[in-house]
Design a protein around this motif. Structure first.
Motif, PDB file in Angstrom:
ATOM      1  N   GLU A  86       1.120  -0.788  -0.242  1.00  0.00           N
ATOM      2  CA  GLU A  86       0.011  -0.202  -0.097  1.00  0.00           C
ATOM      3  C   GLU A  86       0.675   1.357  -0.120  1.00  0.00           C
ATOM      4  O   GLU A  86       1.919   1.765   0.985  1.00  0.00           O
ATOM      5  CB  GLU A  86      -0.997   0.091   1.366  1.00  0.00           C
ATOM      6  N   PHE A  87       0.528   2.384  -0.713  1.00  0.00           N
ATOM      7  CA  PHE A  87       1.363   2.939  -0.800  1.00  0.00           C
ATOM      8  C   PHE A  87       0.395   4.731  -0.328  1.00  0.00           C
ATOM      9  O   PHE A  87      -0.692   4.821  -1.333  1.00  0.00           O
ATOM     10  CB  PHE A  87       1.531   4.034  -2.311  1.00  0.00           C
ATOM     11  N   PRO A  88       0.748   5.769   0.171  1.00  0.00           N
ATOM     12  CA  PRO A  88       0.010   6.939   0.695  1.00  0.00           C
ATOM     13  C   PRO A  88       0.184   7.393  -1.093  1.00  0.00           C
ATOM     14  O   PRO A  88       0.963   7.244  -1.973  1.00  0.00           O
ATOM     15  CB  PRO A  88       0.575   7.502   1.886  1.00  0.00           C
ATOM     16  N   GLY A  90      -7.809  12.951 -10.630  1.00  0.00           N
ATOM     17  CA  GLY A  90      -7.464  12.204  -9.092  1.00  0.00           C
ATOM     18  C   GLY A  90      -7.101  10.930  -9.038  1.00  0.00           C
ATOM     19  O   GLY A  90      -6.348  10.611  -9.899  1.00  0.00           O
ATOM     20  N   MET A  91      -6.633  10.058  -8.297  1.00  0.00           N
ATOM     21  CA  MET A  91      -5.922   9.325  -8.198  1.00  0.00           C
ATOM     22  C   MET A  91      -6.162   8.322  -8.616  1.00  0.00           C
ATOM     23  O   MET A  91      -5.150   6.745  -9.270  1.00  0.00           O
ATOM     24  CB  MET A  91      -5.501   8.766  -6.778  1.00  0.00           C
ATOM     25  N   GLU A  92      -7.395   7.772  -9.016  1.00  0.00           N
ATOM     26  CA  GLU A  92      -7.946   6.723  -9.734  1.00  0.00           C
ATOM     27  C   GLU A  92      -7.594   6.518 -11.217  1.00  0.00           C
ATOM     28  O   GLU A  92      -7.698   5.723 -11.814  1.00  0.00           O
ATOM     29  CB  GLU A  92      -9.805   6.651  -9.259  1.00  0.00           C
ATOM     30  N   GLY A  93      -6.954   8.073 -12.069  1.00  0.00           N
ATOM     31  CA  GLY A  93      -6.877   7.660 -13.124  1.00  0.00           C
ATOM     32  C   GLY A  93      -5.674   8.291 -13.689  1.00  0.00           C
ATOM     33  O   GLY A  93      -4.919   7.877 -14.955  1.00  0.00           O
ATOM     34  N   TRP A  94      -4.100   7.854 -12.142  1.00  0.00           N
ATOM     35  CA  TRP A  94      -3.031   7.797 -12.438  1.00  0.00           C
ATOM     36  C   TRP A  94      -2.279   6.300 -13.569  1.00  0.00           C
ATOM     37  O   TRP A  94      -1.654   7.075 -14.431  1.00  0.00           O
ATOM     38  CB  TRP A  94      -2.312   7.739 -11.336  1.00  0.00           C
ATOM     39  N   GLN A 133      -7.978   3.297  -2.895  1.00  0.00           N
ATOM     40  CA  GLN A 133      -8.436   3.540  -1.296  1.00  0.00           C
ATOM     41  C   GLN A 133      -8.528   4.590  -0.998  1.00  0.00           C
ATOM     42  O   GLN A 133      -7.898   5.541  -1.245  1.00  0.00           O
ATOM     43  CB  GLN A 133      -7.675   2.542  -0.407  1.00  0.00           C
ATOM     44  N   LYS A 134      -8.727   4.710   0.233  1.00  0.00           N
ATOM     45  CA  LYS A 134      -9.088   5.767   1.020  1.00  0.00           C
ATOM     46  C   LYS A 134      -7.773   6.550   1.226  1.00  0.00           C
ATOM     47  O   LYS A 134      -7.140   5.848   1.830  1.00  0.00           O
ATOM     48  CB  LYS A 134     -10.045   5.909   2.161  1.00  0.00           C
ATOM     49  N   GLY A 135      -7.212   8.049   0.736  1.00  0.00           N
ATOM     50  CA  GLY A 135      -5.761   7.703   1.104  1.00  0.00           C
ATOM     51  C   GLY A 135      -4.817   7.578   0.389  1.00  0.00           C
ATOM     52  O   GLY A 135      -3.879   8.299   0.541  1.00  0.00           O
ATOM     53  N   GLY A 136      -4.937   6.874  -0.697  1.00  0.00           N
ATOM     54  CA  GLY A 136      -3.895   5.718  -1.127  1.00  0.00           C
ATOM     55  C   GLY A 136      -4.375   4.516  -1.997  1.00  0.00           C
ATOM     56  O   GLY A 136      -5.490   4.097  -2.698  1.00  0.00           O
ATOM     57  N   MET A 137      -3.049   4.252  -2.692  1.00  0.00           N
ATOM     58  CA  MET A 137      -3.947   3.073  -3.711  1.00  0.00           C
ATOM     59  C   MET A 137      -2.919   1.460  -3.192  1.00  0.00           C
ATOM     60  O   MET A 137      -1.824   1.774  -2.060  1.00  0.00           O
ATOM     61  CB  MET A 137      -2.847   2.664  -4.918  1.00  0.00           C
ATOM     62  N   ALA A 138      -3.579   0.122  -3.608  1.00  0.00           N
ATOM     63  CA  ALA A 138      -3.190  -1.432  -3.129  1.00  0.00           C
ATOM     64  C   ALA A 138      -2.507  -1.964  -4.072  1.00  0.00           C
ATOM     65  O   ALA A 138      -3.202  -1.899  -5.203  1.00  0.00           O
ATOM     66  CB  ALA A 138      -3.890  -1.916  -1.940  1.00  0.00           C
ATOM     67  N   PHE A 139      -1.545  -2.359  -3.838  1.00  0.00           N
ATOM     68  CA  PHE A 139      -1.465  -3.358  -4.831  1.00  0.00           C
ATOM     69  C   PHE A 139      -1.364  -4.865  -4.551  1.00  0.00           C
ATOM     70  O   PHE A 139      -0.406  -4.830  -3.916  1.00  0.00           O
ATOM     71  CB  PHE A 139      -0.266  -2.407  -5.172  1.00  0.00           C
ATOM     72  N   PHE A 140      -1.821  -6.120  -5.458  1.00  0.00           N
ATOM     73  CA  PHE A 140      -1.759  -7.083  -5.435  1.00  0.00           C
ATOM     74  C   PHE A 140      -1.233  -7.306  -6.323  1.00  0.00           C
ATOM     75  O   PHE A 140      -1.117  -7.997  -7.664  1.00  0.00           O
ATOM     76  CB  PHE A 140      -3.249  -7.546  -5.466  1.00  0.00           C
ATOM     77  N   VAL A 141      -0.396  -8.600  -5.824  1.00  0.00           N
ATOM     78  CA  VAL A 141       1.121  -9.195  -6.991  1.00  0.00           C
ATOM     79  C   VAL A 141       0.789 -10.492  -6.227  1.00  0.00           C
ATOM     80  O   VAL A 141       1.160 -11.195  -5.231  1.00  0.00           O
ATOM     81  CB  VAL A 141       2.503  -8.196  -6.572  1.00  0.00           C
ATOM     82  N   THR A 142       1.745 -11.331  -7.388  1.00  0.00           N
ATOM     83  CA  THR A 142       1.971 -12.664  -7.544  1.00  0.00           C
ATOM     84  C   THR A 142       3.221 -13.155  -8.556  1.00  0.00           C
ATOM     85  O   THR A 142       3.324 -12.484  -9.078  1.00  0.00           O
ATOM     86  CB  THR A 142       0.716 -13.503  -8.714  1.00  0.00           C
ATOM     87  N   GLY A 143       3.354 -13.927  -7.312  1.00  0.00           N
ATOM     88  CA  GLY A 143       5.173 -14.529  -7.978  1.00  0.00           C
ATOM     89  C   GLY A 143       5.965 -13.961  -7.250  1.00  0.00           C
ATOM     90  O   GLY A 143       6.422 -11.943  -6.424  1.00  0.00           O
ATOM     91  N   TYR A 144       7.778 -13.610  -8.301  1.00  0.00           N
ATOM     92  CA  TYR A 144       8.874 -13.011  -7.308  1.00  0.00           C
ATOM     93  C   TYR A 144       9.349 -13.415  -8.705  1.00  0.00           C
ATOM     94  O   TYR A 144      10.343 -14.272  -8.577  1.00  0.00           O
ATOM     95  CB  TYR A 144       9.266 -13.681  -5.708  1.00  0.00           C
ATOM     96  N   GLY A 145      10.102 -12.431  -8.938  1.00  0.00           N
ATOM     97  CA  GLY A 145      11.010 -11.962 -10.210  1.00  0.00           C
ATOM     98  C   GLY A 145      10.545 -11.183 -11.417  1.00  0.00           C
ATOM     99  O   GLY A 145       9.736 -11.146 -11.441  1.00  0.00           O
TER     100      GLY A 145
END
Length: 346
Positions: free
Chosen positions: A227-229, A249-253, A296-308
């Motif tokens: 999550e990032f503010p 707005g953040m939704e369009g970044w 999300q309120k005040g920030g953005m959440a990222f959901f990530v799968t795997g590594y590399g």
């Protein structure tokens, strides 16, 4: 007079007899005394069991690896070692030693091939060294002492596995058209690996997308959330994409994501700037480019799968294949398309 003469003769006979008798007893001593030490002396006991010389220490690699010297840049120091010793350090650092043995062998061959590719392409260090211990440049490296400290009471068993993986694949490399390939690898994919051109600039015929059996429930942080503010996210995105317009707005970044062949974010618009998913991953420090996001309120959440980066050998996928009965050559020819695995002395 006659009696005196006879007495003298008797005395002479006795004397001669005494001399003969003395000679009879002394002659054996005269023969024995010079050799008394040899015959009766105490000697050190002799161990008559067959004496064998202690075998020399077994090197990490076999004959082909041991015959190839290497200069390894470690910080400011240049370490000189043979290829087998270097590969043991790479396997210790790059793959968990608890993995299946055939997966460790696949890792050893991939690491050897990557090193040979670096040597033939000139590497990144000019005349200073052949390779380095920085995983962002070459491959990670961990010496035996540091590994023992990490492994604790399992150190002996793990070290034996690593050294066996290197030694039992001595000199083997992954070849395409008879020459070593760019044998890149990663921790875990999102169920399918990626083509080289989807991550970097050019495609390579042996780095094609393939299915990968990722045991997600047994991979640490296989699914991660970051999550990032809003202000922090804006700063990170503008640092990587200074031309982006993030005034709205953040939704369009982040808009218009397009998936690549492996389901990762291939391209995405960042404030109107076309970007690769790998570039956004790097800018935000995500574990992979297989991500989604949610404002999300005040920030953005990222959901990530795997590594590399997702290209080439998946280490967790390799261990899953090995657990299912695949040998290291089968694993390697699955993850690298159209290759052979054989000893290479070029």
């Amino acid at each position: 007079m006659r009696r005196t003469s006879r007495r003298s003769q008797v005395h002479q006979a006795i004397a001669v007899s005494a001399l003969l008798l003395a000679a009879l007893f002394l002659l054996p001593l005269a023969v024995v005394v010079p050799f008394r030490s040899a015959l009766f002396g105490r000697e050190e006991p002799v161990d008559e069991t067959e004496q064998e010389e202690a075998p020399p220490p077994v090197p990490s690699g076999g004959g082909l690896d041991a015959a190839r010297p290497l200069r390894v840049l470690d910080g400011e120091a240049v370490l000189e070692m043979d290829l087998g010793t270097y590969l043991a350090g790479v396997v210790r650092a790059e793959m968990p030693a608890a993995f299946e043995m055939e997966a460790l062998k696949a890792q050893a061959v991939a690491a050897r091939t990557y090193t040979l590719y670096k040597l033939q392409s000139g590497g990144n260090h000019g005349e200073t060294a052949d390779v380095c211990t920085d995983h962002t440049c070459c491959q990670a490296y961990l010496n035996a002492e540091a590994a023992r400290a990490n492994w604790g009471d399992r150190a002996a068993a793990y070290e034996a596995k690593v050294e066996s993986a290197v030694r039992e694949t001595d000199g083997e490399a992954i070849l395409y058209g008879g020459v070593p390939i760019l044998a890149v690898f990663h921790s875990s994919s999102a169920g399918r690996t990626r083509a080289a051109g989807e991550v970097w600039v050019n495609d390579l015929p042996y780095l094609r997308p393939v299915d990968s059996p990722e045991p997600g429930d047994r991979i640490p942080n296989y699914y991660s959330r970051v999550e990032f503010p809003a202000e922090e996210l804006k700063a990170k995105l503008l640092a990587a994409f200074p031309e982006a317009d993030l005034s709205g707005g953040m939704e369009g970044w982040l808009k218009d994501p397009a998936a690549d062949s492996a389901g990762n974010v291939g391209t995405v618009s960042v404030g109107g700037v076309a970007a690769k998913g790998t570039q956004v991953r790097a800018a935000l420090g995500l574990r992979s480019a297989c991500f989604t996001w949610e404002a999300q309120k005040g920030g953005m959440a990222f959901f990530v799968t795997g590594y590399g980066h997702g290209v080439g050998l998946s280490q967790y996928g390799a261990s899953a294949m090995a657990a299912a009965g695949a040998g290291y050559r089968e694993i390697l020819t699955h993850y690298y398309t159209g290759v052979t695995v054989e000893p290479y002395q070029g």
